[in-house]
Design a protein around this motif. Structure first.
Motif, PDB file in Angstrom:
ATOM      1  N   ALA A 163       8.940  23.072   9.616  1.00  0.00           N
ATOM      2  CA  ALA A 163       7.295  22.758   9.095  1.00  0.00           C
ATOM      3  C   ALA A 163       6.378  20.896   9.456  1.00  0.00           C
ATOM      4  N   ALA A 164       8.422  20.150   8.750  1.00  0.00           N
ATOM      5  CA  ALA A 164       8.488  19.059   8.469  1.00  0.00           C
ATOM      6  C   ALA A 164       7.569  18.146   9.978  1.00  0.00           C
ATOM      7  N   LEU A 165       8.257  18.779  10.578  1.00  0.00           N
ATOM      8  CA  LEU A 165       8.437  18.298  12.347  1.00  0.00           C
ATOM      9  C   LEU A 165       7.079  18.684  12.510  1.00  0.00           C
ATOM     10  N   PHE A 166       6.090  19.885  11.848  1.00  0.00           N
ATOM     11  CA  PHE A 166       5.023  19.958  12.573  1.00  0.00           C
ATOM     12  C   PHE A 166       3.551  18.828  11.567  1.00  0.00           C
ATOM     13  N   LEU A 167       4.414  18.219  10.301  1.00  0.00           N
ATOM     14  CA  LEU A 167       3.287  17.543   9.363  1.00  0.00           C
ATOM     15  C   LEU A 167       3.708  16.131  10.686  1.00  0.00           C
ATOM     16  N   ARG A 168       5.542  16.024  10.942  1.00  0.00           N
ATOM     17  CA  ARG A 168       5.374  14.247  11.463  1.00  0.00           C
ATOM     18  C   ARG A 168       4.769  13.622  12.607  1.00  0.00           C
ATOM     19  N   ARG A 169       3.805  15.184  13.510  1.00  0.00           N
ATOM     20  CA  ARG A 169       3.195  15.428  14.778  1.00  0.00           C
ATOM     21  C   ARG A 169       2.114  14.068  14.401  1.00  0.00           C
ATOM     22  N   PHE A 170       1.467  14.448  12.715  1.00  0.00           N
ATOM     23  CA  PHE A 170      -0.067  13.624  12.530  1.00  0.00           C
ATOM     24  C   PHE A 170       0.048  12.575  12.208  1.00  0.00           C
ATOM     25  N   VAL A 171       1.496  12.038  11.693  1.00  0.00           N
ATOM     26  CA  VAL A 171       2.013  10.694  11.349  1.00  0.00           C
ATOM     27  C   VAL A 171       2.531   9.524  12.939  1.00  0.00           C
ATOM     28  N   THR A 172       1.621   9.295  13.316  1.00  0.00           N
ATOM     29  CA  THR A 172       1.687   8.095  14.395  1.00  0.00           C
ATOM     30  C   THR A 172       1.641   6.506  14.397  1.00  0.00           C
ATOM     31  N   GLU A 173       0.807   6.185  13.393  1.00  0.00           N
ATOM     32  CA  GLU A 173       0.768   4.501  13.057  1.00  0.00           C
ATOM     33  C   GLU A 173       1.826   4.460  12.192  1.00  0.00           C
ATOM     34  N   SER A 174       1.347   5.180  11.323  1.00  0.00           N
ATOM     35  CA  SER A 174       2.543   4.344   9.321  1.00  0.00           C
ATOM     36  C   SER A 174       4.511   4.106   9.968  1.00  0.00           C
ATOM     37  N   LEU A 228      -5.579  11.230   8.007  1.00  0.00           N
ATOM     38  CA  LEU A 228      -6.496  10.145   7.684  1.00  0.00           C
ATOM     39  C   LEU A 228      -6.182   9.049   7.733  1.00  0.00           C
ATOM     40  N   ALA A 229      -5.122   9.174   6.401  1.00  0.00           N
ATOM     41  CA  ALA A 229      -4.214   8.489   6.139  1.00  0.00           C
ATOM     42  C   ALA A 229      -3.797   7.402   6.624  1.00  0.00           C
ATOM     43  N   ASP A 230      -3.354   7.926   8.087  1.00  0.00           N
ATOM     44  CA  ASP A 230      -2.602   7.507   9.219  1.00  0.00           C
ATOM     45  C   ASP A 230      -3.603   6.821   9.641  1.00  0.00           C
ATOM     46  N   GLU A 231      -4.563   6.637   9.767  1.00  0.00           N
ATOM     47  CA  GLU A 231      -5.776   6.109  10.239  1.00  0.00           C
ATOM     48  C   GLU A 231      -5.481   4.503   9.401  1.00  0.00           C
ATOM     49  N   THR A 232      -5.294   4.475   8.744  1.00  0.00           N
ATOM     50  CA  THR A 232      -5.229   2.890   8.383  1.00  0.00           C
ATOM     51  C   THR A 232      -3.428   2.869   7.292  1.00  0.00           C
ATOM     52  N   THR A 279       1.504  -0.885  -0.145  1.00  0.00           N
ATOM     53  CA  THR A 279      -0.050   0.451  -0.056  1.00  0.00           C
ATOM     54  C   THR A 279       0.413   1.289  -0.064  1.00  0.00           C
ATOM     55  N   LEU A 280       0.861   2.334  -0.654  1.00  0.00           N
ATOM     56  CA  LEU A 280       1.115   3.274  -1.342  1.00  0.00           C
ATOM     57  C   LEU A 280      -0.125   4.833  -1.181  1.00  0.00           C
ATOM     58  N   THR A 281       0.427   5.269   0.111  1.00  0.00           N
ATOM     59  CA  THR A 281      -0.803   6.625   0.101  1.00  0.00           C
ATOM     60  C   THR A 281       0.354   7.901   0.003  1.00  0.00           C
ATOM     61  N   LEU A 282      -0.208   9.204  -1.419  1.00  0.00           N
ATOM     62  CA  LEU A 282       0.361  10.125  -1.567  1.00  0.00           C
ATOM     63  C   LEU A 282      -0.893  11.263  -1.186  1.00  0.00           C
ATOM     64  N   VAL A 283      -0.286  12.277  -0.580  1.00  0.00           N
ATOM     65  CA  VAL A 283      -0.853  13.197   0.258  1.00  0.00           C
ATOM     66  C   VAL A 283      -0.364  14.169  -0.687  1.00  0.00           C
ATOM     67  N   LEU A 293       4.558   5.983   3.460  1.00  0.00           N
ATOM     68  CA  LEU A 293       3.269   7.681   3.504  1.00  0.00           C
ATOM     69  C   LEU A 293       3.907   8.686   2.834  1.00  0.00           C
ATOM     70  N   ILE A 294       3.748   9.013   1.621  1.00  0.00           N
ATOM     71  CA  ILE A 294       4.269  10.290   1.371  1.00  0.00           C
ATOM     72  C   ILE A 294       3.318  11.732   0.733  1.00  0.00           C
ATOM     73  N   SER A 295       3.810  13.216   1.448  1.00  0.00           N
ATOM     74  CA  SER A 295       3.450  14.163   1.057  1.00  0.00           C
ATOM     75  C   SER A 295       4.423  14.821   0.623  1.00  0.00           C
ATOM     76  N   MET A 296       3.700  15.816  -0.557  1.00  0.00           N
ATOM     77  CA  MET A 296       4.259  16.625  -1.821  1.00  0.00           C
ATOM     78  C   MET A 296       3.501  17.916  -1.457  1.00  0.00           C
ATOM     79  N   ALA A 297       4.192  18.836  -1.259  1.00  0.00           N
ATOM     80  CA  ALA A 297       3.724  20.284  -0.762  1.00  0.00           C
ATOM     81  C   ALA A 297       4.540  21.332  -1.270  1.00  0.00           C
TER      82      ALA A 297
END
Length: 460
Positions: free
Chosen positions: A408-419, A322-326, A221-225, A331-335
């Motif tokens: 900013a990256a550290l901020f986003l990482r706080r929302f990824v706890t299960e992946s 949301l991505a982290d719930e499954t 599984t691959l999730t792109l945000v 998991l990859i984010s691009m911004a």
């Protein structure tokens, strides 16, 4: 000009791609007339130069310069400069390049045919190339098509590329490849617990939305945000005019993940793909979110707003939660997230962060092979305190102006706890000056590197 190759034909004109170091050897194989002609035209095989060799009033052959190793290192995709200099016709490439080096230059040829002409019609030449038989042209064409989608989306001005239009682009892509897609928009974002996406987008008359696309039935599984801020005024912390001028590209993360998704689906990569795009316009009105507001995210973490112009991380946070719930395998984010990243590495490099050191090594190696440059930045733990304001769990815009991309990256990482594995890209998404195969304007960054790295990243 089509982003594709043509089938072999007897009438194709030979097109020789010759490096400066190989010129003498090439000349030794040519007739005296050809040698004199090339010398009279001053052909030295400099990168991107072209010399047409005539015979009996027709084009007998074309010789294109490939420069030296030094010039190629400074200007990748050098073969892309050749296409615009050729007369209309069909050409058959002859070169000693093989493998990845050849694929890079063939991709350069295709990408040099990209034209954004939605608003002004441009004259189109009729130049076609027969690729060497040893190459998987279908793969190169799929990559070029994905990159063209990314460029088109970024180049389209915001009056024609708002959240609804970005949604339609995703729907068209999903329909073309048999993917499933669902949309949560407007007040439904609050009902479905996406409070920060709603808060950022509510001031605009163009309703915010979360796009959720799924494709593939088996495999890892691959999730792109992708950040889909279709225009960023800065909100109540209004940007100055000069800073607002390129904000149509603030959905470059969304454009890039859609381009990558197009490549993956077209090539039928054996994985299960999910694409999440928070699509908003950060506008100004009486109900805009304010500095000093404290928002509660989908994850339950509270965020103090210290700058409404740091909105991208807010919408990404809800999508990442949301991505982290499954939890996916990757998991990859691009911004297009921070100006700090541009100051650090300029517009040509794509900075990235990785929670798994092995992933970073694999990606960096793949990026070098496909001429899609990336550069790793660290999740620097001592800076965690910079994003903790005291009044809330997190600060969306730490004061001081230092290490902006990292915080900013550290901020986003706080929302990824299960992946188990998470990578974040802080891209620019724009080519400020024209270069071979890369006209001024929107450009994808990191997508081709990720595509090349996927087999090892996901053990496909």
């Amino acid at each position: 000009m089509p982003l594709s190759f043509v089938s072999p034909t007897e009438s194709a004109v030979p097109l020789f791609l010759i490096g400066a170091d190989d010129l003498d050897g090439f000349l030794a194989t040519r007739s005296d007339d050809d040698k004199l002609w090339l010398k009279a035209n001053g052909f030295s095989a400099a990168l991107g130069t072209v010399c047409v060799i005539p015979a009996d009033g027709k084009i007998a052959a074309v010789v294109a310069g490939f420069g030296t190793e030094k010039t190629r290192a400074r200007d990748r995709f050098g073969f892309g400069a050749v296409r615009a200099k050729l007369p209309d016709g069909t050409y058959a490439l002859h070169t000693t390049l093989t493998g990845e080096a050849l694929e890079e230059q063939l991709l350069a040829w295709l990408l040099s045919g990209y034209v954004f002409d939605t608003y002004v019609k441009k004259s189109k030449s009729s130049v076609h190339l027969v690729a060497p038989e040893s190459i998987d042209v279908g793969r190169i064409e799929a990559i070029a098509a994905g990159e063209a989608l990314t460029r088109d989306l970024i180049n389209t001005p915001s009056n024609d590329m708002g959240p609804a239009e970005l949604e339609q682009a995703a729907r068209s892509l999903a329909h073309a490849h048999g993917a499933e897609i669902s949309i949560t928009s407007g007040e439904a974002l609050l009902e479905q617990n996406f409070p920060m996406i709603h808060a950022v987008g509510r001031a605009s008359p163009r309703a915010p939305a979360l796009i959720d696309m799924r494709w593939g039935k088996a495999g890892p599984t691959l999730t792109l945000v992708g950040k889909g801020v279709c225009f960023d005024t800065g909100g109540l912390n209004l940007k100055p005019g000069a800073s607002m001028g390129l904000m149509k590209k603030d959905m470059g993360g969304a454009a890039t993940v859609l381009g990558l998704a197009k490549m993956i689906m077209a090539l039928d990569v054996p994985l299960r793909l999910r694409v999440l795009i928070p699509a908003v316009e950060n506008a100004v009105s009486g109900n805009a979110f304010r500095p000093q507001d404290v928002l509660t995210s989908r994850k339950g973490l509270t965020v103090e707003i210290n700058n409404t112009d740091a909105e991208g991380r807010l919408v990404l946070a809800d999508a990442l939660a949301l991505a982290d719930e499954t939890p996916p395998d990757l998991l990859i984010s691009m911004a297009t997230l921070t100006g700090a990243a541009r100051v650090a590495v300029g517009p040509d490099l794509a900075p990235f962060f990785a929670t798994d050191p092995k992933d970073a090594l694999v990606l960096s190696a793949a990026a070098a092979k496909v001429a899609d440059p990336v550069w790793q930045l660290p999740y620097w733990e001592p800076y965690e305190s910079m994003i903790e304001p005291g009044i809330a769990d997190l600060d969306n815009a730490p004061s001081g102006g230092m290490a902006g991309s990292i915080t900013a990256a550290l901020f986003l990482r706080r929302f990824v706890t299960e992946s188990p594995r998470y990578m974040h890209f802080d891209i620019y998404g724009w080519n400020p000056t024209a270069a071979p195969a890369r006209p001024k304007g929107g450009v994808g960054q990191g997508a081709r590197a990720l595509l090349a790295a996927l087999p090892e990243l996901l053990s496909l």
